[in-house]
Design a protein around this motif. Structure first.
Motif, PDB file in Angstrom:
ATOM      1  N   VAL A  57      30.414  42.435  37.311  1.00 40.40           N
ATOM      2  CA  VAL A  57      31.222  41.485  38.088  1.00 40.40           C
ATOM      3  C   VAL A  57      30.394  40.683  39.078  1.00 40.40           C
ATOM      4  O   VAL A  57      30.814  39.617  39.519  1.00 40.40           O
ATOM      5  N   HIS A  58      29.215  41.183  39.434  1.00 42.60           N
ATOM      6  CA  HIS A  58      28.339  40.473  40.368  1.00 42.60           C
ATOM      7  C   HIS A  58      27.141  39.931  39.608  1.00 42.60           C
ATOM      8  O   HIS A  58      26.267  40.694  39.192  1.00 42.60           O
ATOM      9  N   LEU A  59      27.127  38.620  39.415  1.00 39.29           N
ATOM     10  CA  LEU A  59      26.072  37.972  38.634  1.00 39.29           C
ATOM     11  C   LEU A  59      25.572  36.730  39.359  1.00 39.29           C
ATOM     12  O   LEU A  59      26.357  36.018  39.989  1.00 39.29           O
ATOM     13  N   PRO A  60      24.292  36.440  39.258  1.00 40.80           N
ATOM     14  CA  PRO A  60      23.772  35.198  39.835  1.00 40.80           C
ATOM     15  C   PRO A  60      24.108  34.002  38.945  1.00 40.80           C
ATOM     16  O   PRO A  60      24.471  34.160  37.776  1.00 40.80           O
ATOM     17  N   ASP A  93      39.076  44.147  45.434  1.00 38.87           N
ATOM     18  CA  ASP A  93      38.936  42.700  45.235  1.00 38.87           C
ATOM     19  C   ASP A  93      38.179  42.391  43.952  1.00 38.87           C
ATOM     20  O   ASP A  93      38.539  41.462  43.213  1.00 38.87           O
ATOM     21  N   ASP A  94      37.117  43.143  43.683  1.00 36.03           N
ATOM     22  CA  ASP A  94      36.337  42.903  42.472  1.00 36.03           C
ATOM     23  C   ASP A  94      37.163  43.204  41.229  1.00 36.03           C
ATOM     24  O   ASP A  94      37.120  42.462  40.234  1.00 36.03           O
ATOM     25  N   VAL A  95      37.896  44.305  41.268  1.00 31.93           N
ATOM     26  CA  VAL A  95      38.710  44.697  40.116  1.00 31.93           C
ATOM     27  C   VAL A  95      39.772  43.646  39.831  1.00 31.93           C
ATOM     28  O   VAL A  95      39.900  43.150  38.699  1.00 31.93           O
ATOM     29  N   VAL A  96      40.523  43.269  40.862  1.00 28.71           N
ATOM     30  CA  VAL A  96      41.638  42.342  40.664  1.00 28.71           C
ATOM     31  C   VAL A  96      41.143  40.967  40.239  1.00 28.71           C
ATOM     32  O   VAL A  96      41.727  40.319  39.357  1.00 28.71           O
ATOM     33  N   ARG A  97      40.033  40.507  40.822  1.00 24.92           N
ATOM     34  CA  ARG A  97      39.528  39.173  40.504  1.00 24.92           C
ATOM     35  C   ARG A  97      39.174  39.035  39.023  1.00 24.92           C
ATOM     36  O   ARG A  97      39.575  38.068  38.364  1.00 24.92           O
ATOM     37  N   VAL A  98      38.455  40.010  38.480  1.00 27.73           N
ATOM     38  CA  VAL A  98      38.022  39.876  37.088  1.00 27.73           C
ATOM     39  C   VAL A  98      39.179  40.114  36.123  1.00 27.73           C
ATOM     40  O   VAL A  98      39.227  39.514  35.040  1.00 27.73           O
ATOM     41  N   ILE A  99      40.135  40.954  36.502  1.00 25.62           N
ATOM     42  CA  ILE A  99      41.305  41.160  35.640  1.00 25.62           C
ATOM     43  C   ILE A  99      42.183  39.911  35.636  1.00 25.62           C
ATOM     44  O   ILE A  99      42.703  39.488  34.597  1.00 25.62           O
ATOM     45  N   ARG A 100      42.348  39.290  36.801  1.00 25.34           N
ATOM     46  CA  ARG A 100      43.120  38.042  36.852  1.00 25.34           C
ATOM     47  C   ARG A 100      42.464  36.961  36.000  1.00 25.34           C
ATOM     48  O   ARG A 100      43.140  36.104  35.428  1.00 25.34           O
ATOM     49  N   ALA A 101      41.140  36.984  35.943  1.00 24.31           N
ATOM     50  CA  ALA A 101      40.427  35.978  35.146  1.00 24.31           C
ATOM     51  C   ALA A 101      40.664  36.174  33.656  1.00 24.31           C
ATOM     52  O   ALA A 101      40.532  35.234  32.877  1.00 24.31           O
ATOM     53  N   GLY A 102      40.990  37.419  33.249  1.00 20.10           N
ATOM     54  CA  GLY A 102      41.276  37.654  31.838  1.00 20.10           C
ATOM     55  C   GLY A 102      40.608  38.857  31.217  1.00 20.10           C
ATOM     56  O   GLY A 102      40.796  39.115  30.015  1.00 20.10           O
ATOM     57  N   ALA A 103      39.828  39.631  31.976  1.00 21.54           N
ATOM     58  CA  ALA A 103      39.214  40.837  31.425  1.00 21.54           C
ATOM     59  C   ALA A 103      40.299  41.851  31.073  1.00 21.54           C
ATOM     60  O   ALA A 103      41.344  41.908  31.720  1.00 21.54           O
ATOM     61  N   ALA A 135      43.188  51.603  38.175  1.00 25.77           N
ATOM     62  CA  ALA A 135      44.424  51.025  37.634  1.00 25.77           C
ATOM     63  C   ALA A 135      45.431  50.745  38.738  1.00 25.77           C
ATOM     64  O   ALA A 135      46.206  49.797  38.667  1.00 25.77           O
ATOM     65  N   GLY A 136      45.412  51.582  39.792  1.00 23.63           N
ATOM     66  CA  GLY A 136      46.345  51.378  40.892  1.00 23.63           C
ATOM     67  C   GLY A 136      46.152  50.048  41.582  1.00 23.63           C
ATOM     68  O   GLY A 136      47.119  49.418  42.027  1.00 23.63           O
ATOM     69  N   PHE A 137      44.898  49.588  41.677  1.00 29.49           N
ATOM     70  CA  PHE A 137      44.631  48.288  42.288  1.00 29.49           C
ATOM     71  C   PHE A 137      45.338  47.178  41.513  1.00 29.49           C
ATOM     72  O   PHE A 137      45.913  46.261  42.092  1.00 29.49           O
ATOM     73  N   VAL A 138      45.263  47.273  40.191  1.00 32.50           N
ATOM     74  CA  VAL A 138      45.844  46.234  39.338  1.00 32.50           C
ATOM     75  C   VAL A 138      47.366  46.271  39.425  1.00 32.50           C
ATOM     76  O   VAL A 138      48.028  45.233  39.529  1.00 32.50           O
ATOM     77  N   LEU A 139      47.927  47.472  39.398  1.00 34.26           N
ATOM     78  CA  LEU A 139      49.383  47.592  39.498  1.00 34.26           C
ATOM     79  C   LEU A 139      49.886  47.031  40.821  1.00 34.26           C
ATOM     80  O   LEU A 139      50.894  46.326  40.875  1.00 34.26           O
ATOM     81  N   ALA A 141      48.404  44.743  42.668  1.00 32.48           N
ATOM     82  CA  ALA A 141      48.189  43.303  42.722  1.00 32.48           C
ATOM     83  C   ALA A 141      49.222  42.542  41.906  1.00 32.48           C
ATOM     84  O   ALA A 141      49.709  41.496  42.317  1.00 32.48           O
ATOM     85  N   PHE A 142      49.585  43.082  40.744  1.00 33.05           N
ATOM     86  CA  PHE A 142      50.493  42.358  39.870  1.00 33.05           C
ATOM     87  C   PHE A 142      51.952  42.726  40.108  1.00 33.05           C
ATOM     88  O   PHE A 142      52.846  42.140  39.525  1.00 33.05           O
ATOM     89  N   GLY A 143      52.185  43.667  41.010  1.00 32.74           N
ATOM     90  CA  GLY A 143      53.561  44.042  41.315  1.00 32.74           C
ATOM     91  C   GLY A 143      54.313  42.980  42.078  1.00 32.74           C
ATOM     92  O   GLY A 143      55.531  42.985  42.120  1.00 32.74           O
ATOM     93  N   ALA A 144      53.571  42.052  42.688  1.00 31.70           N
ATOM     94  CA  ALA A 144      54.219  41.009  43.494  1.00 31.70           C
ATOM     95  C   ALA A 144      54.413  39.712  42.744  1.00 31.70           C
ATOM     96  O   ALA A 144      54.731  38.700  43.332  1.00 31.70           O
ATOM     97  N   VAL A 145      54.244  39.721  41.432  1.00 32.37           N
ATOM     98  CA  VAL A 145      54.374  38.487  40.662  1.00 32.37           C
ATOM     99  C   VAL A 145      55.750  37.872  40.891  1.00 32.37           C
ATOM    100  O   VAL A 145      56.770  38.548  40.846  1.00 32.37           O
ATOM    101  N   GLY A 146      55.754  36.580  41.145  1.00 33.73           N
ATOM    102  CA  GLY A 146      57.007  35.875  41.387  1.00 33.73           C
ATOM    103  C   GLY A 146      57.246  35.609  42.860  1.00 33.73           C
ATOM    104  O   GLY A 146      58.056  34.784  43.218  1.00 33.73           O
TER     105      GLY A 146
END
Length: 219
Positions: A57-60, A93-103, A135-139, A141-146
């Motif tokens: 997730v951390h790349l130059p 933050d790292d987990v949610v960011r890359v999952i939101r991007a589509g991972a 997985a809890g981070f993702v749940l 983050a996406f629990g507030a959709v809408g």
């Protein structure tokens, strides 16, 4: 009848880690290539079209968006490629960011070779894969959709990590020179980031940016 091996591309900015991971993956997983930065990763994904990508997730490189930027930039050019994040970081933050991007999943680098190999098979088969507790981070983050939180997250996802840093400092009233000193970048780079932030958020001034950030409780 023989089945084709599952193909992957390893993206990490440490060559020693890439070599070790390549050696630890199961024999039925074919590593088509490697990349060490954002631009190189996108280029190799488009050229090689692997079925899966193991992605730090951390790349130059690129615009500073790291692994999430690789996923977003590759989506339109190499549809069907599935991404599994693999990082030393277990920050929400790292987990949610890359999952939101589509991972499709996120494993930490404490995972074994067989665990990473199984993770690749599972995301290639359509499953979502996470190291324990992530997985809890993702749940969450996406629990507030809408709601307002989801809308704010969508707006923030348009910004790179560096742009978010600049945005918060500018919204707090920092001068360009102060932002440059705080982030160890040039004033010209700050100006470029501010212009990009305003464009992406469809704002016309730093005063509007401050109101935008205050309304979303980002300060």
């Amino acid at each position: 009848m023989t089945t084709s091996p599952l193909t992957t591309l390893i993206v990490d900015d440490h060559s020693i880690f890439r070599a070790g991971l390549r050696a630890d993956l199961d024999p039925d997983i074919e590593v088509l290539g490697e990349a060490g930065d954002v631009d190189g990763a996108v280029r190799e994904i488009v050229r090689l079209r692997p079925r899966t990508v193991l992605l730090d997730v951390h790349l130059p490189g690129g615009e500073g968006g790291g692994g999430a930027e690789v996923v977003r930039r590759s989506a339109g050019q190499a549809p069907g490629v599935v991404f599994l994040a693999l990082s030393v970081s277990d920050a929400a933050d790292d987990v949610v960011r890359v999952i939101r991007a589509g991972a499709r999943g996120y494993l930490t680098k404490s995972s074994s070779g067989p665990e990473v190999s199984e993770g690749l098979r599972r995301v290639a088969g359509g499953d979502a894969v996470f190291s324990p507790r992530l997985a809890g981070f993702v749940l969450d983050a996406f629990g507030a959709v809408g709601g307002e939180t989801a809308r704010t997250d969508e707006e923030l996802d348009r910004l790179t990590g560096r742009e978010q840093e600049v945005m918060r400092l500018i919204a707090q009233g920092y001068a360009y020179k102060e932002v440059a000193a705080e982030l160890f970048i040039s004033v010209k780079t700050v100006e470029t980031h501010v212009s990009s932030v305003l464009r992406k958020l469809q704002l016309s001034s730093r005063h509007e940016l401050t109101r935008w950030a205050l309304a979303r409780r980002l300060l």
